[in-house]
Design an enzyme around this catalytic site. Structure first.
Site, PDB file in Angstrom:
ATOM      1  N   TRP A 149       0.809  -1.217   0.000  1.00  0.00           N
ATOM      2  CA  TRP A 149       0.000   0.000   0.000  1.00  0.00           C
ATOM      3  C   TRP A 149       0.839   1.262   0.000  1.00  0.00           C
ATOM      4  O   TRP A 149       0.510   2.242  -0.686  1.00  0.00           O
ATOM      5  CB  TRP A 149      -0.991  -0.026   1.157  1.00  0.00           C
ATOM      6  N   ASP A 221      -1.100   6.798   6.125  1.00  0.00           N
ATOM      7  CA  ASP A 221      -2.248   5.983   5.756  1.00  0.00           C
ATOM      8  C   ASP A 221      -2.452   5.003   6.906  1.00  0.00           C
ATOM      9  O   ASP A 221      -1.644   4.113   7.123  1.00  0.00           O
ATOM     10  CB  ASP A 221      -1.950   5.239   4.444  1.00  0.00           C
ATOM     11  N   LYS A 245     -12.165  -1.385   7.715  1.00  0.00           N
ATOM     12  CA  LYS A 245     -11.395  -2.344   8.503  1.00  0.00           C
ATOM     13  C   LYS A 245     -11.898  -2.374   9.950  1.00  0.00           C
ATOM     14  O   LYS A 245     -12.298  -3.406  10.459  1.00  0.00           O
ATOM     15  CB  LYS A 245      -9.904  -1.975   8.495  1.00  0.00           C
TER      16      LYS A 245
END
Length: 410
Positions: A149, A221, A245
């Site tokens: 990511w 992030d 999440k």
């Protein structure tokens, strides 16, 4: 209670005389059945659904939140509307989004120095929004690449500024985070970007680096560990996180940005990616993802009811420790490649010594009600995502299965 039913039959044209007579040669008859579904018992629990969901996202949500949303779905608190139907500018939703922000500020001790935004597009959209808002096209920025990511974020930033990799764990298959002294930062970098928790590789920051440039900021992030533990927000210039999440369903992304960083976006910045526009309009510049924000509000309330993020972190440490101890105590039957000091509390990747058994392991676990254990397609293996809402019982059941599976195949 049996469902109530009302039936009837009527001619379309007798009810709607405005239809022309030329159309009446075809008589239509409509039968209507109105059904009131039997209510689902409020005692329904996550375990009653028959599975423990170890998916990396969208992920399992708290039982109490699902049941609360269920009870309010048809008629939200006497409004006569579902939360999915009402105006985002009406008083009902205005109260929802304001409470969501207020409770999130309490959870993370977010000061008024920061704006809190509820946006659309997922964290991936923020890969572009961050450089567009924080720097000019010829500015330098730094990225630490600790997994897939952060690598994607870096590649997107290259389109909008001079992005550089100051450290990458790719050569070691993303199994560690560097000592911060190893990071050779650009002294002119406008920001230093990290991914707080790599969902795919299971690598998590336990502390955070500081930008070497005095005028620089730290950007993170935090999609897959957001609200899983306390964070000192004041150390960051900007935090962003997809909700799906730990704090809600997919469809909303939360951005926490220092207010003094607003208002200097690149001229090419699309209106929907300009943080100042959203901050000036309290996340209501356009229709927000109302239902997703509502679920986040319920989750924030639930986290506060649990005692806040310190209490939540203790639960997450306990769950992850049980799982990691089982892996490490298996004598090599199970292997977690991540360096112990930076193992994620949220995403636990592991392989089986005999890789031929992995498919069987995943299939048998699913038969026992433990689903979504397959590792990400880019790395394979097994991955157990044990976010806030995964109950301890789910991890204990997985551990018991792992020990039994090993006994049968070791």
């Amino acid at each position: 209670m049996a469902a109530a039913a009302v039936t009837g039959s009527t001619s379309l044209y007798s009810r709607f005389p405005q239809f022309s007579s030329s159309s009446r040669h075809r008589q239509l008859s409509i039968s209507c059945i109105a059904v009131s579904p039997s209510p689902i018992p409020s005692s329904l629990a996550a375990k009653d659904r028959g599975v423990y969901n170890f998916a990396a996202g969208p992920a399992t949500l708290p039982e109490s939140v699902i049941l609360k949303a269920q009870s309010e779905l048809y008629n939200y608190r006497g409004s006569g509307m579902s939360i999915m139907e009402m105006s985002h500018r009406g008083k009902e939703f205005d109260a929802v989004i304001k409470k969501a922000e207020s409770d999130l500020r309490r959870l993370l001790s977010i000061s008024d120095e920061f704006a809190v935004l509820f946006l659309q597009g997922g964290a991936t959209t923020q890969f572009a929004a961050v450089p567009l808002n924080l720097c000019k096209s010829d500015d330098s920025v730094d990225y630490i690449i600790s997994g897939s990511w952060s690598d994607k974020a870096y590649k997107e930033a290259q389109k909008f500024c001079k992005a550089s990799i100051v450290w990458s764990g790719k050569s070691e298959k993303y199994t560690k985070i560097p000592s911060f002294d190893e990071i050779r930062q650009n002294p002119d970098a406008k920001y230093l970007h990290i991914c707080g928790n790599e969902t795919i590789h299971g690598v998590e920051y336990k502390d955070y680096p500081e930008p070497k440039n005095m005028n620089s900021i730290l950007v993170a992030d935090m999609s897959s560990n957001f609200c899983s533990k306390p964070v000192d927000v004041s150390k960051f210039g900007l935090i962003y996180a997809g909700a799906q999440k730990n704090v809600g369903p997919s469809g909303v992304t939360i951005v926490i940005v220092r207010r003094d960083l607003l208002g200097d976006a690149q001229p090419i910045t699309p209106v929907m990616l300009d943080y100042k526009i959203h901050a000036d309009n309290a996340s209501l510049y356009n229709t927000p993802p109302c239902f997703a924000v509502y679920i986040c509000a319920l989750v924030f309330e639930d986290l506060l009811d649990q005692g806040g993020l310190h209490a939540v972190e203790e639960k997450n440490i306990k769950k992850s420790s049980i799982l990691y101890d089982t892996i490490d105590g298996s004598g090599g039957f199970y292997v977690c490649p991540v360096k112990k000091s930076v193992r994620s509390l949220m995403n636990v990747p592991f392989t089986l010594q005999n890789s031929d058994l992995e498919k069987k392991f995943i299939a048998e676990a699913a038969q026992e009600g433990m689903i979504q254990l397959k590792g990400h397609r880019s790395v394979g293996g097994v991955r157990a995502s044990i976010y806030n809402a995964m109950p301890l019982a789910g991890v204990e059941k997985l551990v018991a299965f792992m020990k039994d599976f090993q006994a049968r195949h070791d």
